[in-house]
Design a protein around this motif. Structure first.
Motif, PDB file in Angstrom:
ATOM      1  N   GLN A 278      -4.966  -4.252   0.212  1.00  0.00           N
ATOM      2  CA  GLN A 278      -4.861  -3.146  -0.790  1.00  0.00           C
ATOM      3  C   GLN A 278      -5.992  -2.133  -0.778  1.00  0.00           C
ATOM      4  O   GLN A 278      -5.681  -0.919  -0.926  1.00  0.00           O
ATOM      5  N   ARG A 279      -7.045  -2.411  -0.075  1.00  0.00           N
ATOM      6  CA  ARG A 279      -8.078  -1.405   0.037  1.00  0.00           C
ATOM      7  C   ARG A 279      -7.613  -0.333   0.965  1.00  0.00           C
ATOM      8  O   ARG A 279      -7.979   0.678   1.103  1.00  0.00           O
ATOM      9  N   LEU A 280      -7.362  -1.021   2.107  1.00  0.00           N
ATOM     10  CA  LEU A 280      -6.473   0.026   3.166  1.00  0.00           C
ATOM     11  C   LEU A 280      -5.508   0.649   2.659  1.00  0.00           C
ATOM     12  O   LEU A 280      -5.519   1.890   3.123  1.00  0.00           O
ATOM     13  N   LEU A 281      -4.712   0.217   1.728  1.00  0.00           N
ATOM     14  CA  LEU A 281      -3.655   1.051   1.282  1.00  0.00           C
ATOM     15  C   LEU A 281      -3.951   2.232   0.426  1.00  0.00           C
ATOM     16  O   LEU A 281      -3.558   3.263   0.554  1.00  0.00           O
ATOM     17  N   LEU A 282      -5.014   1.918  -0.380  1.00  0.00           N
ATOM     18  CA  LEU A 282      -5.719   2.736  -1.221  1.00  0.00           C
ATOM     19  C   LEU A 282      -6.224   3.841  -0.664  1.00  0.00           C
ATOM     20  O   LEU A 282      -6.057   5.088  -0.902  1.00  0.00           O
ATOM     21  N   GLU A 283      -6.884   3.770   0.334  1.00  0.00           N
ATOM     22  CA  GLU A 283      -7.506   4.893   1.240  1.00  0.00           C
ATOM     23  C   GLU A 283      -6.566   5.633   1.930  1.00  0.00           C
ATOM     24  O   GLU A 283      -6.612   6.893   2.112  1.00  0.00           O
ATOM     25  N   ALA A 284      -5.243   4.953   2.487  1.00  0.00           N
ATOM     26  CA  ALA A 284      -4.086   5.765   3.149  1.00  0.00           C
ATOM     27  C   ALA A 284      -3.649   6.302   2.218  1.00  0.00           C
ATOM     28  O   ALA A 284      -3.302   7.686   2.629  1.00  0.00           O
ATOM     29  N   ARG A 285      -3.442   6.186   0.945  1.00  0.00           N
ATOM     30  CA  ARG A 285      -2.703   6.931   0.213  1.00  0.00           C
ATOM     31  C   ARG A 285      -3.566   8.232  -0.355  1.00  0.00           C
ATOM     32  O   ARG A 285      -2.990   9.316  -0.632  1.00  0.00           O
ATOM     33  N   ARG A 286      -4.947   8.061  -0.361  1.00  0.00           N
ATOM     34  CA  ARG A 286      -5.747   8.980  -0.763  1.00  0.00           C
ATOM     35  C   ARG A 286      -5.806  10.112   0.132  1.00  0.00           C
ATOM     36  O   ARG A 286      -5.607  11.302  -0.116  1.00  0.00           O
ATOM     37  N   ASN A 287      -5.747   9.514   1.625  1.00  0.00           N
ATOM     38  CA  ASN A 287      -5.916  10.503   2.466  1.00  0.00           C
ATOM     39  C   ASN A 287      -4.782  11.527   2.549  1.00  0.00           C
ATOM     40  O   ASN A 287      -4.484  12.457   3.125  1.00  0.00           O
ATOM     41  N   LEU A 288      -3.501  10.865   2.293  1.00  0.00           N
ATOM     42  CA  LEU A 288      -2.198  11.219   2.583  1.00  0.00           C
ATOM     43  C   LEU A 288      -1.976  12.230   1.473  1.00  0.00           C
ATOM     44  O   LEU A 288      -1.262  13.426   1.705  1.00  0.00           O
TER      45      LEU A 288
END
Length: 298
Positions: free
Chosen positions: A239-249
């Protein structure tokens, strides 16, 4: 409310609202009436996945429910609410104060500046302001004004004000004494795990390695994560990886290949499968929805 009911408790991004994080800042500050007045002065029990909250009651009354335990605040105080702690509020109509929400990355930055973990944020606690009432009132009002503005060096001043607030709460906690029960110790262990995840989520370390660094078994770590967050340790890392991916996208122009590399994935195809499995969308679809102002909560 029992531990077994946790999976059914809604997870909100901000207290009382299942909405996207409103700004690129890693903190959010608003008055208590701004949101609670829209909900008849009541915020139903809920939790936050990766957010720490500070409820500052300046005036009025607040009935607070933390993990099924109810208490009342009738004097100026600050209530600490760690991530994944089930909590709800009922306020009097004359309530005055603020809610300060901190993202986990900001807490990590503050800990680095202080040179020590902010263990005071690892467990719920209420800290009356006492003789420091006027000092804290001024500090938090200035913080809110700065948050609402756009003056030069805004971020630097905000971090300085939040750091000052953390120092005060930590000192107040030391005056009360160290944690003495199992729930508090478990919350602190969870906070240490969250901190390690924040430091190493791009490295894709196995759960066993996180457990070793915490001095516990992977079975114990998973059991603790399930009890307190409703998810396994690996799911928390993902979930932390997903959060960072969403922010960068949303907030950068990095290509999918660049983002995949930045987040430590072996190839963009694997990253895209990972993102779609957890979010239900491809990275490109999520980015396009965000550009159209129609993205789901980050």
């Amino acid at each position: 409310m029992t531990r077994s009911s946790l999976p059914g408790v809604p997870v909100f991004k901000l207290y009382g609202e299942n909405q996207a994080w409103p700004t690129p800042d890693l903190l959010h500050c608003e008055s208590i009436p701004a949101r609670s007045s829209l909900h008849h002065w009541e915020i139903k029990p809920h939790r936050h996945a990766d957010l720490f909250q500070l409820l500052y009651v300046r005036r009025g009354q607040a009935r607070i429910e933390i993990e099924g335990k109810r208490s009342e605040v009738r004097e100026a105080a600050i209530q600490v609410i760690p991530p994944m702690t089930v909590h709800g509020f009922q306020f009097s109509a004359d309530i005055d104060g603020y809610v300060l929400t901190l993202g986990a990355p900001l807490v990590t930055q503050l800990e680095a500046q202080l040179g020590a973990p902010l263990t005071v944020l690892a467990s719920a606690g209420c800290y009356p302001l006492g003789r420091d009432r006027r000092t804290l009132q001024t500090l938090i009002q200035v913080l809110h004004q700065e948050y609402e503005g756009s003056a030069p060096a805004r971020e630097l001043l905000l971090h300085s004000l939040v750091t000052s607030l953390m120092v005060w709460i930590s000192r107040r906690r030391q005056q009360i004494g160290p944690p003495g029960n199992r729930d508090e110790r478990n919350q602190q262990l969870l906070a240490r795990f969250i901190k390690l995840v924040e430091q190493h989520y791009r490295e894709h370390l196995p759960v066993e390695q996180f457990a070793h660094r915490l001095g516990v078994s992977s079975v114990h770590l998973n059991s603790l994560c399930r009890e307190l967050t409703g998810q396994t340790a690996l799911q928390a890392i993902h979930q932390r990886l997903l959060l960072e991916a969403r922010r960068n996208l949303i907030y950068t122009n990095m290509s999918i290949s660049q983002l995949s590399d930045r987040l430590g994935f072996s190839d963009p195809t694997y990253f895209s499968r990972f993102f779609r499995r957890l979010s239900g969308q491809t990275p490109n679809a999520f980015r396009q929805a965000g550009a159209a102002g129609d993205r789901p909560p980050c």
